[in-house]
Design a protein around this motif. Structure first.
Motif, PDB file in Angstrom:
ATOM      1  N   SER A 267       0.881  -1.397  -0.073  1.00 50.23           N
ATOM      2  CA  SER A 267      -0.207  -0.060  -0.037  1.00 50.23           C
ATOM      3  C   SER A 267       0.899   1.131   0.111  1.00 50.23           C
ATOM      4  CB  SER A 267      -1.070   0.068   1.292  1.00 50.23           C
ATOM      5  OG  SER A 267      -1.779  -1.215   1.206  1.00 50.23           O
ATOM      6  N   TYR A 268       1.838   1.311   0.881  1.00 43.16           N
ATOM      7  CA  TYR A 268       2.829   2.275   0.805  1.00 43.16           C
ATOM      8  C   TYR A 268       4.226   1.817   0.542  1.00 43.16           C
ATOM      9  CZ  TYR A 268      -1.194   4.382   3.546  1.00 43.16           C
ATOM     10  OH  TYR A 268      -2.067   4.621   3.928  1.00 43.16           O
ATOM     11  N   CYS A 269       4.876   2.665  -0.587  1.00 39.36           N
ATOM     12  CA  CYS A 269       6.140   2.526  -0.849  1.00 39.36           C
ATOM     13  C   CYS A 269       6.997   3.628  -0.625  1.00 39.36           C
ATOM     14  CB  CYS A 269       6.464   1.915  -2.306  1.00 39.36           C
ATOM     15  SG  CYS A 269       5.684   0.429  -2.651  1.00 39.36           S
ATOM     16  N   THR A 270       7.561   3.992   0.354  1.00 41.60           N
ATOM     17  CA  THR A 270       8.136   5.188   0.833  1.00 41.60           C
ATOM     18  C   THR A 270       9.617   5.112   0.681  1.00 41.60           C
ATOM     19  OG1 THR A 270       6.581   5.342   2.421  1.00 41.60           O
ATOM     20  CG2 THR A 270       8.260   6.691   2.848  1.00 41.60           C
ATOM     21  N   VAL A 271      10.301   6.231   0.038  1.00 45.30           N
ATOM     22  CA  VAL A 271      11.649   6.247  -0.368  1.00 45.30           C
ATOM     23  C   VAL A 271      12.149   7.557   0.474  1.00 45.30           C
ATOM     24  CG1 VAL A 271      13.555   6.353  -1.845  1.00 45.30           C
ATOM     25  CG2 VAL A 271      11.692   4.929  -2.196  1.00 45.30           C
ATOM     26  N   ILE A 272      12.872   7.511   1.555  1.00 46.67           N
ATOM     27  CA  ILE A 272      13.428   8.458   2.247  1.00 46.67           C
ATOM     28  C   ILE A 272      14.633   9.105   1.953  1.00 46.67           C
ATOM     29  CG2 ILE A 272      13.789   9.684   4.543  1.00 46.67           C
ATOM     30  CD1 ILE A 272      11.546   7.579   5.537  1.00 46.67           C
ATOM     31  N   THR A 273      15.030  10.241   1.563  1.00 50.49           N
ATOM     32  CA  THR A 273      16.419  10.640   1.235  1.00 50.49           C
ATOM     33  C   THR A 273      16.770  11.890   1.736  1.00 50.49           C
ATOM     34  OG1 THR A 273      15.981   9.810  -1.318  1.00 50.49           O
ATOM     35  CG2 THR A 273      17.762  11.164  -1.150  1.00 50.49           C
ATOM     36  N   GLY A 274      17.356  11.827   2.913  1.00 53.49           N
ATOM     37  CA  GLY A 274      17.795  12.952   3.777  1.00 53.49           C
ATOM     38  C   GLY A 274      16.707  13.358   4.442  1.00 53.49           C
ATOM     39  N   PRO A 275      17.014  14.467   5.555  1.00 51.56           N
ATOM     40  CA  PRO A 275      16.067  15.184   6.252  1.00 51.56           C
ATOM     41  C   PRO A 275      15.260  16.006   5.663  1.00 51.56           C
ATOM     42  CG  PRO A 275      18.179  16.102   6.926  1.00 51.56           C
ATOM     43  CD  PRO A 275      18.499  14.757   5.881  1.00 51.56           C
ATOM     44  N   ARG A 276      14.369  16.802   6.154  1.00 55.47           N
ATOM     45  CA  ARG A 276      13.635  17.755   5.570  1.00 55.47           C
ATOM     46  C   ARG A 276      14.574  18.946   4.978  1.00 55.47           C
ATOM     47  NH1 ARG A 276      10.211  21.490   9.518  1.00 55.47           N
ATOM     48  NH2 ARG A 276       9.488  19.393  10.068  1.00 55.47           N
ATOM     49  N   GLY A 277      14.174  19.369   3.769  1.00 56.08           N
ATOM     50  CA  GLY A 277      15.167  20.386   3.199  1.00 56.08           C
ATOM     51  C   GLY A 277      14.324  21.640   3.248  1.00 56.08           C
ATOM     52  N   PRO A 278      14.928  22.830   2.636  1.00 54.82           N
ATOM     53  CA  PRO A 278      14.463  24.051   2.844  1.00 54.82           C
ATOM     54  C   PRO A 278      13.251  24.015   1.837  1.00 54.82           C
ATOM     55  CG  PRO A 278      17.067  24.315   2.670  1.00 54.82           C
ATOM     56  CD  PRO A 278      16.408  22.626   2.446  1.00 54.82           C
ATOM     57  N   GLY A 279      12.273  24.790   2.517  1.00 54.97           N
ATOM     58  CA  GLY A 279      10.855  25.134   1.797  1.00 54.97           C
ATOM     59  C   GLY A 279      10.114  23.719   1.818  1.00 54.97           C
ATOM     60  N   GLU A 280      10.478  22.460   2.417  1.00 52.92           N
ATOM     61  CA  GLU A 280       9.844  21.600   2.487  1.00 52.92           C
ATOM     62  C   GLU A 280       8.791  21.559   3.641  1.00 52.92           C
ATOM     63  OE1 GLU A 280      12.703  18.099   0.104  1.00 52.92           O
ATOM     64  OE2 GLU A 280      12.618  18.134   2.399  1.00 52.92           O
ATOM     65  N   LEU A 281       7.729  20.942   3.698  1.00 59.52           N
ATOM     66  CA  LEU A 281       6.616  21.171   4.572  1.00 59.52           C
ATOM     67  C   LEU A 281       6.625  20.058   5.550  1.00 59.52           C
ATOM     68  CD1 LEU A 281       3.771  22.408   2.350  1.00 59.52           C
ATOM     69  CD2 LEU A 281       5.427  23.606   3.645  1.00 59.52           C
ATOM     70  N   ASP A 282       7.209  18.866   5.184  1.00 57.65           N
ATOM     71  CA  ASP A 282       6.977  17.641   6.090  1.00 57.65           C
ATOM     72  C   ASP A 282       8.365  16.959   6.007  1.00 57.65           C
ATOM     73  OD1 ASP A 282       7.118  16.337   3.864  1.00 57.65           O
ATOM     74  OD2 ASP A 282       5.345  15.698   3.924  1.00 57.65           O
ATOM     75  N   GLY A 283       8.718  16.031   7.282  1.00 53.56           N
ATOM     76  CA  GLY A 283       9.917  15.455   7.219  1.00 53.56           C
ATOM     77  C   GLY A 283      10.281  15.838   8.431  1.00 53.56           C
ATOM     78  N   PRO A 284      11.599  14.822   9.122  1.00 56.95           N
ATOM     79  CA  PRO A 284      12.378  15.202   9.935  1.00 56.95           C
ATOM     80  C   PRO A 284      13.170  16.377  10.196  1.00 56.95           C
ATOM     81  CG  PRO A 284      13.007  13.254   9.223  1.00 56.95           C
ATOM     82  CD  PRO A 284      11.837  13.717   8.245  1.00 56.95           C
ATOM     83  N   GLU A 285      13.688  17.004  11.136  1.00 60.87           N
ATOM     84  CA  GLU A 285      14.671  17.814  10.978  1.00 60.87           C
ATOM     85  C   GLU A 285      16.022  17.306  11.054  1.00 60.87           C
ATOM     86  OE1 GLU A 285      14.397  20.605  14.238  1.00 60.87           O
ATOM     87  OE2 GLU A 285      12.193  20.975  14.089  1.00 60.87           O
ATOM     88  N   HIS A 286      16.165  15.973  11.577  1.00 62.18           N
ATOM     89  CA  HIS A 286      17.358  15.457  11.768  1.00 62.18           C
ATOM     90  C   HIS A 286      17.268  13.819  11.464  1.00 62.18           C
ATOM     91  CE1 HIS A 286      18.938  18.666  14.170  1.00 62.18           C
ATOM     92  NE2 HIS A 286      17.883  18.716  14.766  1.00 62.18           N
TER      93      HIS A 286
END
Length: 472
Positions: A267-286
């Motif tokens: 149902s969910y295929c999630t690929v995470i590349t790095g923490p939240r970048g400038p201007g991005e609304l979601d994702g971790p800071e670290h």
């Protein structure tokens, strides 16, 4: 729950006597097995998918040191911090240090077998950190104070009435045993935890060396909430989980769900590349990735067993295993149940004598090898483990019995053998074997012997030889 202490035989005996557990396990593994077979039967490209997946994992394991270094360098470019942990204690220590640095006292987790392996939850809770499993099955197991019984379905041994009682105890309210209502209750309770969490901890189905990404394949939305809502995300991965590039990851995305649940895609295929970048609304800071060795380097250096590191944790081997279906996952005593656990556990924990007996918990029917989408010869490895254990700790009585039986069978003068076989063919198989080898009496108490054939091979041979000659 079965006690993790004691020998496999003791735990298995307790599980076999539990009709409730056996029925729950059998019902689900049968359904998963049938779903996988149906999906594969309707997919003419499945043999090619499996062969490509085997080659991908073969290359990944062969090039493991290089790929891990490439992954580490790519992560640094993305802003992800990579940590290497030699063992369970170091892995838990790194996580604790990170959580203390970020003043995180409430943690939400998505499903991760490697964190089960290293005992992460217990380590964090000893430090006063509140840990909540957010995968539905894992939360059920956490509330029950148990360990997973299956690699992808941790609560496979629980019925909806079991879950109802657990949820009522946790919430102090009366609930319906209806599964939809139970899921709705879990959703409400866990949503509070997501919003309060200081940090999220996940596993990683795979890591992509070329991009420094981690990939999560899930069927619940909790994985994305764990990895995006909290300000800190810590991902754990076994060191063997790396693949070369996104094409290799795509191959895994095709094979893993088909082999695990019979789905074409999770149902969910999630690929995470790095923490939240400038201007991005979601994702971790670290974002931190902890790469766990915990015995894997030793397995990688062993040419007889290196291929076990190809495993993609689909659990297809569990779902076809006649032993697992009878005794469930807790009988195996470790993190990884079923055929893969019977091979992997004694390799990762060679100092645990109780783990070596797991290789004996197999019929050697090779169903696990046939089901494995990446071609791990599990039944061959079980034989190798038995051979290795025999060399280290010889079973002298067993070897003597086998030598006597071998001589007896080979001897042309063994006139008693045809007579015994004739007696067996008339329905006296168990009686004949007990008379022949009294020590087998205990062995036969837990096994149903097949009836002996009406004719022996020696009696059939002249006819078979004549038929072969006539054909030519």
């Amino acid at each position: 729950m079965l006690s993790p202490q004691g020998h496999f035989a003791e735990r298995a005996k307790e599980a076999v006597a539990d009709a409730h557990l056996r029925a729950a396990v059998r019902r689900t593994v049968d359904r998963l097995r049938d779903l996988r077979r149906t999906t594969e039967a309707n997919d003419s490209a499945m043999p090619l998918r499996r062969e490509k997946a085997r080659l991908v994992r073969e290359h990944s394991v062969a090039a493991l040191p290089h790929l891990l270094e490439q992954f580490t360098q790519a992560c640094r470019r993305n802003g992800t911090v990579v940590h290497r942990a030699a063992d369970a204690a170091e892995a838990c220590g790194i996580a604790l240090s990170l959580l203390r640095t970020h003043a995180a006292r409430r943690v939400v987790k998505s499903k991760s077998m490697v964190t089960e392996e290293i005992g992460l939850n217990e380590a964090l809770e000893r430090d006063g950190i509140e840990v909540t499993e957010t995968d539905l099955g894992e939360w059920i197991i956490q509330l029950a104070g148990e360990r997973p019984s299956h690699i992808i379905l941790p609560a496979i041994h629980k019925t909806r009435h079991d879950v109802q009682r657990l949820f009522e105890r946790e919430s102090g309210t009366t609930l319906s045993p209806d599964t939809a209502r139970l899921c709705a209750h879990a959703r409400i309770r866990l949503r509070e935890k997501f919003l309060q969490a200081d940090a999220g901890i996940s596993g990683a189905n795979f890591a992509v060396a070329s991009t420094g990404s981690i990939a999560l394949f899930t069927n619940e939305g909790n994985g994305r909430l764990v990895t995006t809502l909290p300000r800190v995300h810590i991902a754990f991965m076994g060191m063997e989980r790396v693949v070369a590039d996104l094409d290799a990851l795509a191959s895994m995305a095709e094979v893993l769900p088909r082999s695990a649940t019979g789905q074409k895609l999770t149902s969910y295929c999630t690929v995470i590349t790095g923490p939240r970048g400038p201007g991005e609304l979601d994702g971790p800071e670290h974002l931190h990735v902890i790469i766990v060795d915990n015995g894997r380097s030793a397995v990688w250096r062993d040419p007889e067993f290196r291929d076990v590191l190809r495993c993609i944790r689909c659990a297809a081997c569990l779902n076809v295993c006649p032993v697992y279906a009878q005794v469930g996952g807790h009988s195996y005593g470790g993190t990884y149940p079923g055929p893969i656990g019977a091979v992997l556990t004694p390799l990762l924990r060679p100092e645990q004598r109780s783990a070596t007996e797991l290789a004996e918990a197999s019929t050697l029917c090779a169903a696990c090898t046939e089901a494995c989408p990446v071609g791990i010869p599990l039944h061959d490895m079980l034989v190798r483990l038995r051979r290795r254990e025999q060399a280290l700790h010889p079973h002298r009585v067993q070897r003597l019995m086998l030598r006597v039986a071998m001589r007896f069978a080979r001897s042309a003068k063994a006139g008693a053998l045809p007579a015994l076989l004739r007696a067996a063919s008339h329905g006296g198989t168990a009686i004949v074997l007990r008379k022949l080898v009294p020590a087998l009496d205990h062995w036969q108490r837990t096994r149903a012997l097949p009836p002996a054939p009406a004719q022996t091979f020696r009696a059939l041979w002249p006819q078979l030889a004549q038929e072969a000659m006539n054909e030519h």
